[in-house]
Design a protein around this motif. Structure first.
Motif, PDB file in Angstrom:
ATOM      1  N   PHE A  76       5.049   8.622   9.282  1.00  0.00           N
ATOM      2  CA  PHE A  76       3.732   8.978   9.809  1.00  0.00           C
ATOM      3  C   PHE A  76       2.666   7.894   9.653  1.00  0.00           C
ATOM      4  CE2 PHE A  76       5.747  13.091   8.726  1.00  0.00           C
ATOM      5  CZ  PHE A  76       5.847  13.600  10.013  1.00  0.00           C
ATOM      6  N   CYS A  77       3.060   6.687   9.252  1.00  0.00           N
ATOM      7  CA  CYS A  77       2.095   5.587   9.217  1.00  0.00           C
ATOM      8  C   CYS A  77       1.760   5.177  10.646  1.00  0.00           C
ATOM      9  CB  CYS A  77       2.670   4.382   8.472  1.00  0.00           C
ATOM     10  SG  CYS A  77       1.600   2.925   8.480  1.00  0.00           S
ATOM     11  N   PRO A  78       0.501   5.269  11.083  1.00  0.00           N
ATOM     12  CA  PRO A  78       0.144   4.838  12.437  1.00  0.00           C
ATOM     13  C   PRO A  78       0.501   3.361  12.637  1.00  0.00           C
ATOM     14  CG  PRO A  78      -1.645   6.093  11.457  1.00  0.00           C
ATOM     15  CD  PRO A  78      -0.661   5.818  10.364  1.00  0.00           C
ATOM     16  N   GLN A  79       1.025   3.050  13.815  1.00  0.00           N
ATOM     17  CA  GLN A  79       1.512   1.696  14.066  1.00  0.00           C
ATOM     18  C   GLN A  79       1.373   1.344  15.539  1.00  0.00           C
ATOM     19  OE1 GLN A  79       6.176   2.099  13.996  1.00  0.00           O
ATOM     20  NE2 GLN A  79       5.234   3.682  12.716  1.00  0.00           N
ATOM     21  N   ALA A  80       1.015   0.101  15.797  1.00  0.00           N
ATOM     22  CA  ALA A  80       0.937  -0.448  17.151  1.00  0.00           C
ATOM     23  C   ALA A  80       0.976  -1.957  17.018  1.00  0.00           C
ATOM     24  CB  ALA A  80      -0.338   0.006  17.860  1.00  0.00           C
ATOM     25  N   CYS A  81       1.096  -2.670  18.131  1.00  0.00           N
ATOM     26  CA  CYS A  81       1.097  -4.129  18.058  1.00  0.00           C
ATOM     27  C   CYS A  81       0.788  -4.722  19.416  1.00  0.00           C
ATOM     28  CB  CYS A  81       2.432  -4.660  17.540  1.00  0.00           C
ATOM     29  SG  CYS A  81       3.779  -4.655  18.736  1.00  0.00           S
ATOM     30  N   THR A 115       0.855  -1.184   0.000  1.00  0.00           N
ATOM     31  CA  THR A 115       0.000   0.000   0.000  1.00  0.00           C
ATOM     32  C   THR A 115       0.892   1.235   0.000  1.00  0.00           C
ATOM     33  OG1 THR A 115      -0.144   0.420   2.386  1.00  0.00           O
ATOM     34  CG2 THR A 115      -1.569  -1.319   1.491  1.00  0.00           C
ATOM     35  N   GLU A 116       0.276   2.416  -0.091  1.00  0.00           N
ATOM     36  CA  GLU A 116       1.052   3.653  -0.048  1.00  0.00           C
ATOM     37  C   GLU A 116       1.618   3.921   1.343  1.00  0.00           C
ATOM     38  OE1 GLU A 116      -1.312   6.848  -1.498  1.00  0.00           O
ATOM     39  OE2 GLU A 116      -1.309   6.130  -3.573  1.00  0.00           O
ATOM     40  N   ALA A 117       0.998   3.336   2.380  1.00  0.00           N
ATOM     41  CA  ALA A 117       1.419   3.599   3.754  1.00  0.00           C
ATOM     42  C   ALA A 117       2.328   2.525   4.316  1.00  0.00           C
ATOM     43  CB  ALA A 117       0.195   3.749   4.655  1.00  0.00           C
ATOM     44  N   TYR A 118       2.162   1.284   3.834  1.00  0.00           N
ATOM     45  CA  TYR A 118       2.960   0.187   4.373  1.00  0.00           C
ATOM     46  C   TYR A 118       3.018  -0.966   3.376  1.00  0.00           C
ATOM     47  CZ  TYR A 118      -1.351  -2.405   5.374  1.00  0.00           C
ATOM     48  OH  TYR A 118      -2.535  -3.071   5.260  1.00  0.00           O
ATOM     49  N   THR A 119       3.982  -1.850   3.604  1.00  0.00           N
ATOM     50  CA  THR A 119       4.126  -3.070   2.820  1.00  0.00           C
ATOM     51  C   THR A 119       4.409  -4.220   3.773  1.00  0.00           C
ATOM     52  OG1 THR A 119       4.896  -2.016   0.772  1.00  0.00           O
ATOM     53  CG2 THR A 119       5.622  -4.274   1.154  1.00  0.00           C
ATOM     54  N   VAL A 120       3.831  -5.376   3.500  1.00  0.00           N
ATOM     55  CA  VAL A 120       4.157  -6.603   4.225  1.00  0.00           C
ATOM     56  C   VAL A 120       4.653  -7.628   3.215  1.00  0.00           C
ATOM     57  CG1 VAL A 120       3.317  -8.479   5.688  1.00  0.00           C
ATOM     58  CG2 VAL A 120       2.434  -6.160   6.007  1.00  0.00           C
ATOM     59  N   ILE A 121       5.876  -8.119   3.413  1.00  0.00           N
ATOM     60  CA  ILE A 121       6.439  -9.187   2.601  1.00  0.00           C
ATOM     61  C   ILE A 121       6.567 -10.412   3.512  1.00  0.00           C
ATOM     62  CG2 ILE A 121       8.354  -9.947   1.151  1.00  0.00           C
ATOM     63  CD1 ILE A 121       9.005  -7.019   0.624  1.00  0.00           C
ATOM     64  N   PRO A 122       5.636 -11.365   3.429  1.00  0.00           N
ATOM     65  CA  PRO A 122       5.682 -12.508   4.333  1.00  0.00           C
ATOM     66  C   PRO A 122       6.774 -13.495   3.950  1.00  0.00           C
ATOM     67  CG  PRO A 122       3.860 -12.737   2.812  1.00  0.00           C
ATOM     68  CD  PRO A 122       4.473 -11.392   2.541  1.00  0.00           C
ATOM     69  N   LYS A 123       7.184 -14.287   4.918  1.00  0.00           N
ATOM     70  CA  LYS A 123       8.283 -15.228   4.690  1.00  0.00           C
ATOM     71  C   LYS A 123       7.971 -16.224   3.575  1.00  0.00           C
ATOM     72  CE  LYS A 123       6.981 -18.664   8.207  1.00  0.00           C
ATOM     73  NZ  LYS A 123       7.423 -19.341   9.445  1.00  0.00           N
ATOM     74  N   GLY A 124       6.673 -16.530   3.376  1.00  0.00           N
ATOM     75  CA  GLY A 124       6.301 -17.539   2.402  1.00  0.00           C
ATOM     76  C   GLY A 124       6.570 -17.173   0.962  1.00  0.00           C
ATOM     77  N   VAL A 125       6.811 -15.903   0.668  1.00  0.00           N
ATOM     78  CA  VAL A 125       7.072 -15.500  -0.716  1.00  0.00           C
ATOM     79  C   VAL A 125       8.566 -15.382  -1.007  1.00  0.00           C
ATOM     80  CG1 VAL A 125       4.871 -14.290  -0.785  1.00  0.00           C
ATOM     81  CG2 VAL A 125       6.946 -12.993  -0.307  1.00  0.00           C
ATOM     82  N   MET A 126       9.406 -15.633  -0.021  1.00  0.00           N
ATOM     83  CA  MET A 126      10.856 -15.538  -0.226  1.00  0.00           C
ATOM     84  C   MET A 126      11.388 -16.877  -0.730  1.00  0.00           C
ATOM     85  SD  MET A 126      11.947 -13.166   3.011  1.00  0.00           S
ATOM     86  CE  MET A 126      10.849 -11.863   3.551  1.00  0.00           C
ATOM     87  N   THR A 127      11.171 -17.112  -2.020  1.00  0.00           N
ATOM     88  CA  THR A 127      11.557 -18.360  -2.656  1.00  0.00           C
ATOM     89  C   THR A 127      12.842 -18.172  -3.454  1.00  0.00           C
ATOM     90  OG1 THR A 127      10.298 -17.885  -4.667  1.00  0.00           O
ATOM     91  CG2 THR A 127       9.111 -18.961  -2.857  1.00  0.00           C
TER      92      THR A 127
END
Length: 271
Positions: free
Chosen positions: A243-248, A26-38
């Motif tokens: 400035f992407c809001p973030q929490a966990c 997205t324009e605010a964030y990206t997620v690259i999960p481990k499963g696509v690292m082939t």
């Protein structure tokens, strides 16, 4: 800490594998999960032998603006006598598997799992895998922004050598391992390790100027990225724009730990 840090195994899913994954850009964030690292998304690196890399972040429109981040895997006998060719670029190497010899400005350092090296802009350094197994590490690179009267110096340490600092009012549920002093103006970036105990949380949506790269070393959590809650686990990578809001909050049963990049300690350039 041996064996606790995630590193990709490569390979390729079978034809029967479901195509659905958790990858999102997205324009605010990206997620690259481990499963696509082939295997088919790896790159070779100039100057390296018996080496492959997964490039997680690079400066492009709508993505990283201040840094690049790679997972590098060096096979037995491989490496590079000179790893960094851009003289104005600083870097951090964090070893997640195996052992590697780092030669830094003529000095030899043996880095094992959890080993950390800050490599100042202009330093001459290289890596050699002299073991019988692969070595895997995170490599973060940034163009160093010099400040008159200050100059960052190279150093070598490890996760085990640096005592984590508990965040205020968290009873130790949220800690940060800082490899440099946050107030040291010689450094225009930090690469830290953040640790949450099961159930530990960032209890508010952080919204700030620092750009982030997060590589999950251990555990799992629910992460707030902009206005989406995303489940992440060891081996996943996240990029967060400024400035992407973030929490966990950490899901357990073990610790949730990630390697965190952020740019800092410089005035915003307007001209």
């Amino acid at each position: 800490m041996t064996g606790k840090y995630y590193h990709p195994k490569g390979g390729l899913p079978p034809q029967t594998h479901l195509t659905t994954e958790r990858a999102i850009v997205t324009e605010a964030y990206t997620v690259i999960p481990k499963g696509v690292m082939t295997d088919i998304v790896t790159s070779t690196l100039p100057g390296f032998t018996n080496t492959r890399s997964w490039i997680l972040a690079r400066p492009i429109a709508g993505f990283s603006t201040t840094f690049s981040q790679l997972i590098v895997e060096i096979g037995p006998g491989g490496g590079a006598p000179v790893a960094e060719f851009e003289k104005g670029v600083e870097g951090v190497v964090f070893v997640t598997k195996g052992k590697v010899n780092l030669t830094l400005d003529g000095e030899l350092h043996a880095l094992e799992e959890g080993g950390y090296a800050y490599l100042a802009a202009g330093a001459t350094w290289g890596l050699a895998n002299v073991s019988d197994d692969i070595v895997s590490f995170q490599w973060i690179r940034k163009a160093y922004e010099r400040l008159e009267g200050y100059e960052a110096k190279s150093f070598v340490t490890s996760d085990a050598e640096v005592e984590p600092t508990a965040m205020p009012d968290t009873n130790g549920a949220w800690k940060t391992t800082r490899f440099t002093d946050s107030s040291d103006l010689a450094h225009d970036m930090q690469v830290n390790i953040v640790t949450f105990q099961p159930g530990g949380a960032i209890p508010f949506p952080e919204t700030h100027v620092m750009e982030h790269g997060l590589y999950v070393l251990q555990g799992k959590a629910m992460y707030l990225l902009n206005d989406d809650w995303v489940e992440v686990e060891a081996g996943d990578f996240m990029w967060l724009r400024a400035f992407c809001p973030q929490a966990c909050y950490a899901g357990g049963p073990g610790e949730f730990r990630y390697l965190l990049y952020k740019d800092m300690n410089r005035q915003i350039r307007l001209t």
